[in-house]
Design a protein around this motif. Structure first.
Motif, PDB file in Angstrom:
ATOM      1  N   ILE A  74     -19.739  10.693   3.151  1.00 25.48           N
ATOM      2  CA  ILE A  74     -19.512   9.311   2.703  1.00 25.48           C
ATOM      3  C   ILE A  74     -18.436   9.306   1.786  1.00 25.48           C
ATOM      4  CG2 ILE A  74     -20.613   7.449   1.305  1.00 25.48           C
ATOM      5  CD1 ILE A  74     -21.960   7.810   3.969  1.00 25.48           C
ATOM      6  N   PHE A  75     -17.542   8.176   1.970  1.00 23.39           N
ATOM      7  CA  PHE A  75     -16.143   8.060   1.348  1.00 23.39           C
ATOM      8  C   PHE A  75     -16.273   7.334   0.294  1.00 23.39           C
ATOM      9  CE2 PHE A  75     -15.593  10.342   5.353  1.00 23.39           C
ATOM     10  CZ  PHE A  75     -14.768  11.304   5.109  1.00 23.39           C
ATOM     11  N   THR A  76     -15.841   7.229  -1.039  1.00 18.02           N
ATOM     12  CA  THR A  76     -15.597   6.167  -1.880  1.00 18.02           C
ATOM     13  C   THR A  76     -14.385   5.978  -2.723  1.00 18.02           C
ATOM     14  OG1 THR A  76     -16.491   7.610  -3.755  1.00 18.02           O
ATOM     15  CG2 THR A  76     -18.057   6.610  -2.307  1.00 18.02           C
ATOM     16  N   ILE A  77     -14.235   4.980  -3.234  1.00 16.16           N
ATOM     17  CA  ILE A  77     -12.964   4.810  -3.908  1.00 16.16           C
ATOM     18  C   ILE A  77     -13.307   4.007  -5.237  1.00 16.16           C
ATOM     19  CG2 ILE A  77     -12.196   2.530  -2.589  1.00 16.16           C
ATOM     20  CD1 ILE A  77      -9.383   3.360  -2.677  1.00 16.16           C
ATOM     21  N   ASP A  78     -12.418   4.245  -6.064  1.00 20.79           N
ATOM     22  CA  ASP A  78     -12.610   3.576  -7.441  1.00 20.79           C
ATOM     23  C   ASP A  78     -12.294   2.149  -7.262  1.00 20.79           C
ATOM     24  OD1 ASP A  78     -11.993   2.438 -10.192  1.00 20.79           O
ATOM     25  OD2 ASP A  78     -12.202   4.851 -10.674  1.00 20.79           O
ATOM     26  N   ARG A  79     -13.154   1.379  -7.696  1.00 16.00           N
ATOM     27  CA  ARG A  79     -13.001  -0.214  -7.357  1.00 16.00           C
ATOM     28  C   ARG A  79     -11.828  -0.933  -8.352  1.00 16.00           C
ATOM     29  NH1 ARG A  79     -17.087  -2.862  -6.899  1.00 16.00           N
ATOM     30  NH2 ARG A  79     -18.671  -1.220  -6.790  1.00 16.00           N
ATOM     31  N   ARG A  80     -11.388  -0.153  -9.292  1.00 22.75           N
ATOM     32  CA  ARG A  80     -10.430  -0.765  -9.918  1.00 22.75           C
ATOM     33  C   ARG A  80      -8.862  -0.620  -9.280  1.00 22.75           C
ATOM     34  NH1 ARG A  80     -11.462   2.675 -15.371  1.00 22.75           N
ATOM     35  NH2 ARG A  80     -11.726   4.197 -13.317  1.00 22.75           N
ATOM     36  N   LEU A  81      -8.723   0.191  -8.040  1.00 21.49           N
ATOM     37  CA  LEU A  81      -7.771   0.495  -7.323  1.00 21.49           C
ATOM     38  C   LEU A  81      -7.320  -0.593  -6.416  1.00 21.49           C
ATOM     39  CD1 LEU A  81      -8.018   4.401  -6.673  1.00 21.49           C
ATOM     40  CD2 LEU A  81      -6.437   3.223  -8.569  1.00 21.49           C
ATOM     41  N   ASN A  82      -6.215  -0.737  -5.861  1.00 23.23           N
ATOM     42  CA  ASN A  82      -5.671  -2.028  -5.206  1.00 23.23           C
ATOM     43  C   ASN A  82      -5.341  -1.456  -3.679  1.00 23.23           C
ATOM     44  OD1 ASN A  82      -5.889  -4.019  -7.118  1.00 23.23           O
ATOM     45  ND2 ASN A  82      -4.117  -3.307  -7.975  1.00 23.23           N
ATOM     46  N   GLN A  83      -4.878  -2.597  -3.025  1.00 23.87           N
ATOM     47  CA  GLN A  83      -4.835  -2.338  -1.374  1.00 23.87           C
ATOM     48  C   GLN A  83      -4.054  -1.140  -0.943  1.00 23.87           C
ATOM     49  OE1 GLN A  83      -3.268  -6.244  -0.715  1.00 23.87           O
ATOM     50  NE2 GLN A  83      -5.367  -6.859   0.356  1.00 23.87           N
ATOM     51  N   GLY A  84      -2.917  -0.653  -1.799  1.00 26.47           N
ATOM     52  CA  GLY A  84      -2.159   0.301  -1.589  1.00 26.47           C
ATOM     53  C   GLY A  84      -2.852   1.629  -1.590  1.00 26.47           C
ATOM     54  N   SER A  85      -3.939   1.767  -2.420  1.00 30.00           N
ATOM     55  CA  SER A  85      -4.695   3.023  -2.317  1.00 30.00           C
ATOM     56  C   SER A  85      -5.566   3.142  -1.221  1.00 30.00           C
ATOM     57  CB  SER A  85      -5.619   3.332  -3.552  1.00 30.00           C
ATOM     58  OG  SER A  85      -4.756   3.427  -4.801  1.00 30.00           O
ATOM     59  N   TRP A  86      -5.985   1.988  -0.555  1.00 29.14           N
ATOM     60  CA  TRP A  86      -7.034   2.055   0.566  1.00 29.14           C
ATOM     61  C   TRP A  86      -6.065   2.235   1.754  1.00 29.14           C
ATOM     62  CZ3 TRP A  86     -11.973  -0.111   1.458  1.00 29.14           C
ATOM     63  CH2 TRP A  86     -12.740  -0.323   0.258  1.00 29.14           C
ATOM     64  N   ILE A  87      -4.469   1.883   1.629  1.00 32.90           N
ATOM     65  CA  ILE A  87      -3.663   2.340   2.716  1.00 32.90           C
ATOM     66  C   ILE A  87      -3.430   3.929   2.748  1.00 32.90           C
ATOM     67  CG2 ILE A  87      -1.361   2.335   3.763  1.00 32.90           C
ATOM     68  CD1 ILE A  87      -1.078  -0.646   2.660  1.00 32.90           C
ATOM     69  N   ASP A  88      -3.640   4.386   1.497  1.00 34.03           N
ATOM     70  CA  ASP A  88      -3.396   5.647   1.391  1.00 34.03           C
ATOM     71  C   ASP A  88      -4.859   6.553   1.928  1.00 34.03           C
ATOM     72  OD1 ASP A  88      -1.020   5.455   0.165  1.00 34.03           O
ATOM     73  OD2 ASP A  88      -1.891   5.449  -1.902  1.00 34.03           O
ATOM     74  N   TYR A  89      -5.903   5.828   1.754  1.00 33.48           N
ATOM     75  CA  TYR A  89      -7.061   6.339   2.025  1.00 33.48           C
ATOM     76  C   TYR A  89      -7.133   6.626   3.585  1.00 33.48           C
ATOM     77  CZ  TYR A  89     -11.952   7.362   0.397  1.00 33.48           C
ATOM     78  OH  TYR A  89     -12.790   8.264  -0.030  1.00 33.48           O
ATOM     79  N   GLY A  90      -6.756   5.550   4.375  1.00 31.66           N
ATOM     80  CA  GLY A  90      -6.835   5.714   5.685  1.00 31.66           C
ATOM     81  C   GLY A  90      -6.010   6.894   6.087  1.00 31.66           C
ATOM     82  N   MET A  91      -4.944   7.135   5.438  1.00 30.17           N
ATOM     83  CA  MET A  91      -4.266   8.368   6.187  1.00 30.17           C
ATOM     84  C   MET A  91      -4.947   9.647   5.895  1.00 30.17           C
ATOM     85  SD  MET A  91      -0.224   7.471   5.039  1.00 30.17           S
ATOM     86  CE  MET A  91      -0.271   6.426   3.507  1.00 30.17           C
ATOM     87  N   PHE A  92      -5.720   9.808   4.667  1.00 31.04           N
ATOM     88  CA  PHE A  92      -6.597  10.835   4.560  1.00 31.04           C
ATOM     89  C   PHE A  92      -7.737  10.937   5.559  1.00 31.04           C
ATOM     90  CE2 PHE A  92     -10.543  11.832   2.107  1.00 31.04           C
ATOM     91  CZ  PHE A  92     -10.255  13.266   2.008  1.00 31.04           C
ATOM     92  N   LEU A  93      -8.342   9.896   5.874  1.00 32.66           N
ATOM     93  CA  LEU A  93      -9.266   9.723   6.639  1.00 32.66           C
ATOM     94  C   LEU A  93      -8.694  10.307   8.077  1.00 32.66           C
ATOM     95  CD1 LEU A  93     -11.043   6.640   6.039  1.00 32.66           C
ATOM     96  CD2 LEU A  93     -11.939   8.690   5.370  1.00 32.66           C
ATOM     97  N   GLN A  94      -7.705   9.813   8.488  1.00 30.18           N
ATOM     98  CA  GLN A  94      -6.940  10.282   9.830  1.00 30.18           C
ATOM     99  C   GLN A  94      -6.725  11.956   9.627  1.00 30.18           C
ATOM    100  OE1 GLN A  94      -6.731   9.132  12.650  1.00 30.18           O
ATOM    101  NE2 GLN A  94      -4.937   9.820  13.389  1.00 30.18           N
ATOM    102  N   ASN A  95      -6.068  12.306   8.480  1.00 31.34           N
ATOM    103  CA  ASN A  95      -6.231  13.670   8.453  1.00 31.34           C
ATOM    104  C   ASN A  95      -7.178  14.541   8.819  1.00 31.34           C
ATOM    105  OD1 ASN A  95      -3.249  13.495   8.085  1.00 31.34           O
ATOM    106  ND2 ASN A  95      -3.449  14.231   5.776  1.00 31.34           N
ATOM    107  N   ILE A  96      -8.440  14.077   8.121  1.00 24.83           N
ATOM    108  CA  ILE A  96      -9.585  14.835   8.550  1.00 24.83           C
ATOM    109  C   ILE A  96     -10.046  15.002   9.876  1.00 24.83           C
ATOM    110  CG2 ILE A  96     -12.205  14.647   8.043  1.00 24.83           C
ATOM    111  CD1 ILE A  96     -11.592  13.539   5.450  1.00 24.83           C
ATOM    112  N   MET A  97      -9.774  13.848  10.469  1.00 29.44           N
ATOM    113  CA  MET A  97     -10.179  13.567  11.971  1.00 29.44           C
ATOM    114  C   MET A  97      -9.093  14.709  12.799  1.00 29.44           C
ATOM    115  SD  MET A  97     -11.338   9.901  12.508  1.00 29.44           S
ATOM    116  CE  MET A  97      -9.991   8.898  11.481  1.00 29.44           C
ATOM    117  N   ILE A  98      -8.083  14.678  12.432  1.00 22.97           N
ATOM    118  CA  ILE A  98      -7.220  15.583  13.101  1.00 22.97           C
ATOM    119  C   ILE A  98      -7.563  16.947  12.956  1.00 22.97           C
ATOM    120  CG2 ILE A  98      -4.672  16.170  13.551  1.00 22.97           C
ATOM    121  CD1 ILE A  98      -5.709  13.581  14.684  1.00 22.97           C
ATOM    122  N   ALA A  99      -7.598  17.239  11.593  1.00 27.05           N
ATOM    123  CA  ALA A  99      -7.689  18.561  11.249  1.00 27.05           C
ATOM    124  C   ALA A  99      -9.108  19.198  11.766  1.00 27.05           C
ATOM    125  CB  ALA A  99      -7.987  18.784   9.658  1.00 27.05           C
TER     126      ALA A  99
END
Length: 236
Positions: free
Chosen positions: A145-170
């Motif tokens: 289960i993945f979470t993010i601090d609700r005070r962060l904005n859309q840019g951090s959600w974009i970053d999060y997508g790249m992290f998730l993709q890295n998990i799947m490729i690794a």
């Protein structure tokens, strides 16, 4: 994507990386074979090399196995909240009204999956049962289960997508498969007490991780991708 005969002949690294990306799929049937914690740690450690604005690294991960994974599944499945009644009150994943070309792609995905499972368009009970398999992580031994601090904005959600993709490729590099699952997000009220997730964190999604069960019909399902001409412009 270049056909194999058009790829550089002297680049084994290219072939390895391309294969990890191309072979990644949302697998919906897993074997019970355990995944060693050291392997999970390696995957997450590599994935954390994803870029993020000013190196904020906005991701937080709750890795569940065994009894905790089962308790999480039970909390959702026994909540009485059906998928069609689940409220996306933390963030919205889909538009209120689908439109083309996205509507057609969505329908093709749903019809294709249900087709290989032999689920008809009016077979509501079987559709619900298949959707509920999300909350069993499709029987994968590892559910994240993945979470993010609700005070962060859309840019951090974009970053999060790249992290998730890295998990799947690794994971693919280690012979494992995954399924990213936004379906968990509306059930944050059921998830929080089981995993001890504080209110300041938004549940982004879940992800199943494990070895694919290739004997199941859903493992034969493949999605396609639109040709580059549909979505790329080369400007000179």
């Amino acid at each position: 994507m270049l056909a194999p005969e058009n790829r550089p002949q002297d680049s084994d690294e290219t072939a390895i990386v391309d294969e990890a990306i191309v072979s990644r799929r949302s697998v919906r049937a897993f074997l019970p074979t355990p995944v060693d914690e050291a392997v999970i740690r390696d995957i997450l450690d590599v994935a954390a090399r994803a870029p993020s604005g000013t190196n904020m690294q906005p991701w937080k991960v709750y890795v569940t196995t065994g009894e905790i994974r089962q308790r999480l599944s039970d909390a959702i499945l026994n909540s009485g909240v059906r998928a069609e009644k689940a409220v996306w009150d933390e963030y919205k994943y889909y538009p209120d009204q689908f439109f083309e070309p996205y509507l057609g792609r969505r329908r093709a995905n749903g019809f294709g999956l249900y087709g290989v499972l032999g689920i008809g368009r009016r077979d509501v009970d079987r559709m619900r049962a298949q959707h509920d398999r999300n909350f069993l992580f499709f029987d994968a031994p590892v559910g994240m289960i993945f979470t993010i601090d609700r005070r962060l904005n859309q840019g951090s959600w974009i970053d999060y997508g790249m992290f998730l993709q890295n998990i799947m490729i690794a994971a693919r590099a280690r012979g494992l498969h995954t399924c990213p699952q936004a379906a968990f997000a509306p059930y944050h009220r059921q998830i929080r007490p089981v995993l001890g997730i504080p209110d300041e964190e938004v549940v982004v999604c879940g992800m199943a991780l494990g070895h694919e069960d290739t004997s199941k019909p859903e493992s034969t399902f493949r999605t396609d991708r639109a040709p580059l001409e549909d979505w790329v412009q080369f400007l000179k």
